[in-house]
Design an enzyme around this catalytic site. Structure first.
Site, PDB file in Angstrom:
ATOM      1  N   GLN A 187      -1.017   9.605 -12.431  1.00 31.33           N
ATOM      2  CA  GLN A 187      -1.996  10.406 -11.710  1.00 31.33           C
ATOM      3  C   GLN A 187      -1.432  11.752 -11.258  1.00 31.33           C
ATOM      4  OE1 GLN A 187      -3.260   7.856  -8.492  1.00 31.33           O
ATOM      5  NE2 GLN A 187      -4.286   6.415  -9.858  1.00 31.33           N
TER       6      GLN A 187
ATOM      7  N   HIS B 119      -1.209   7.940  -6.576  1.00 30.31           N
ATOM      8  CA  HIS B 119      -1.665   8.327  -5.240  1.00 30.31           C
ATOM      9  C   HIS B 119      -0.925   9.536  -4.674  1.00 30.31           C
ATOM     10  CE1 HIS B 119      -3.457   4.062  -4.317  1.00 30.31           C
ATOM     11  NE2 HIS B 119      -3.787   4.517  -5.513  1.00 30.31           N
TER      12      HIS B 119
ATOM     13  N   GLU C 188     -13.976   6.031   1.245  1.00 31.40           N
ATOM     14  CA  GLU C 188     -14.391   6.518   2.556  1.00 31.40           C
ATOM     15  C   GLU C 188     -14.611   8.025   2.570  1.00 31.40           C
ATOM     16  OE1 GLU C 188     -11.735   3.338   5.225  1.00 31.40           O
ATOM     17  OE2 GLU C 188     -11.393   5.498   5.408  1.00 31.40           O
TER      18      GLU C 188
ATOM     19  N   TYR D 264      -6.411   6.794  10.852  1.00 30.02           N
ATOM     20  CA  TYR D 264      -7.570   6.359  10.077  1.00 30.02           C
ATOM     21  C   TYR D 264      -7.379   4.983   9.436  1.00 30.02           C
ATOM     22  CZ  TYR D 264      -9.651  10.644  11.444  1.00 30.02           C
ATOM     23  OH  TYR D 264     -10.201  11.626  12.230  1.00 30.02           O
TER      24      TYR D 264
ATOM     25  N   TYR E 241      -7.030  -5.345  -5.670  1.00 27.41           N
ATOM     26  CA  TYR E 241      -7.506  -5.377  -7.043  1.00 27.41           C
ATOM     27  C   TYR E 241      -7.382  -6.809  -7.563  1.00 27.41           C
ATOM     28  CZ  TYR E 241      -7.281  -0.325  -6.765  1.00 27.41           C
ATOM     29  OH  TYR E 241      -7.475   0.977  -6.391  1.00 27.41           O
TER      30      TYR E 241
END
Length: 378
Positions: free
Chosen positions: A89, A156, A249, A259, A270
């Site tokens: 990613q 991420h 979110e 948060y 998963y």
């Protein structure tokens, strides 16, 4: 070395409660929209910025940035980029123009930065450069922030930028997946939003400035993988984050707030199974303004400040979906989402970025090896 400022995983008493039902599924809009292709054959484009006088600056995740002219012609990859860890990613990700770009030609971009000594380690970095007048070369490269620690991971990175009117920069950072517990550590940048000066360094008014065992750049914490960020016209910072399986979110971010990830979540592992104690609330942890179960893999966010689509849509937030391949309109009443409306349900393109252009129209980037820059017309 990380000191054990592991708040939330051990310091809070979580509220044992049944796992909640999903929020009502949004309904597709009956409103007709036209989608016009501005440019195509982009390689996994990730972000765009609108150049004064026309044209677009576009990043491609494999490590390219290029100017696209008004006619949709792709310019050559710009020279002058730093070393980029284009793996998984990671790669070249968000880009924004400095608020004084017309004067200084400065841009800010974030990317997966390899470690100088061990290229198997990486983290998210934010850099500035100046774009030459011809749109061919980036000059005066300066890395103004590097996420700590660097890790062996291809997941991420987060990497969304928002610049405030005073010039300071917000950068949303992922928690690198396997290292999710560090989202609750204040001596780590993982799973945080940081606020820094455009020349580098923490802003003196940050909530943890001067506190022991806390990094001064941190603005908020307990995030998972931020995929969109915007400062709305009223000065509020909104971010979108990927949940695990379910629990995507949208959060209204305030300084110093936690948060919750991975202590509280509306998602699950998963393949099934609750994360941690499987709860959605805990003392001292913020609730999302809105969430999605099942996941839509949201990416990109724009506040519509124009009336090009009619007065009813002005002030709404528009968010793309990678997984379901569509656009969402979130209608707000103050700080509450009162409607989640599906737009372009037949788009069949992974929406990576959403921006409002100088013409007041919405623009989308689609994520594929044959990615497109699209204009949404009423």
């Amino acid at each position: 070395m990380m000191s054990s400022v592991l708040l939330g995983l051990c310091a809070f008493n979580v509220i044992a409660q049944p796992f909640p039902a999903a929020e009502p599924l949004p309904k597709a809009s009956t409103r007709a929209l036209a989608v016009e292709t501005v440019a195509e054959r982009l390689g996994h484009p990730w972000a765009m910025a609108f150049l004064p006088g026309g044209g677009y600056l576009v990043t491609e995740r494999p490590g390219r940035m290029r100017v696209v002219n008004e006619a949709g012609l792709l310019g050559p990859p710009l020279k002058g980029l730093p070393h980029i860890a284009a793996t998984g990613q990671g790669g070249l990700l968000d880009v924004v123009l400095d608020r004084d770009f017309a004067k200084n030609r400065r841009i800010f971009f974030c990317y997966a930065e390899p470690d100088a000594k061990d290229r198997s380690l990486n983290s998210t970095a934010l850099a500035s450069s100046t774009l030459d007048r011809e749109g061919n070369v980036l000059k005066d490269l300066k890395v103004v922030f590097s996420q700590k620690p660097k890790l062996r991971s291809s997941l991420h990175f987060g990497c969304r930028i928002a610049q405030s009117p005073d010039g300071t920069l917000f950068l949303g950072l992922g928690e690198r997946s396997s290292f999710k517990e560090q989202a609750q550590m204040l001596d780590s940048h993982l799973g945080k939003i940081v606020r820094i000066q455009p020349e580098g360094g923490a802003v003196s008014g940050n909530p943890f400035a001067g506190k022991a065992d806390a990094l001064p750049e941190i603005w908020s914490w307990g995030h998972r993988n931020i995929q969109a960020a915007t400062l709305t016209a009223d000065g509020k910072l909104w971010v979108v984050e990927h949940g695990p399986q379910g629990g995507d979110e949208i959060n209204l971010v305030r300084p110093g707030k936690n948060y919750g990830w991975p202590v509280i979540t509306y998602g699950e592992n998963y393949g099934g199974g609750r994360i941690g104690k499987g709860v959605t609330q805990a003392p001292g942890m913020e609730q999302p303004v809105h969430y999605w179960v099942p996941s839509i893999a949201p990416s990109g966010i724009a506040e519509l400040t124009s009336d090009r689509y009619g007065p009813q849509w002005k002030g709404s937030l528009f968010i793309g979906s990678l997984k379901i391949q569509r656009l969402h309109r979130l209608q707000l009443d103050g700080e509450k989402v009162v409607r989640d409306e599906i737009l372009l349900p037949d788009l069949r393109e992974r929406v990576r970025d959403v921006r409002q252009g100088p013409d007041g129209l919405l623009y989308l980037l689609t994520d594929s090896s044959e990615g497109k820059l699209l204009r949404v017309k009423p």
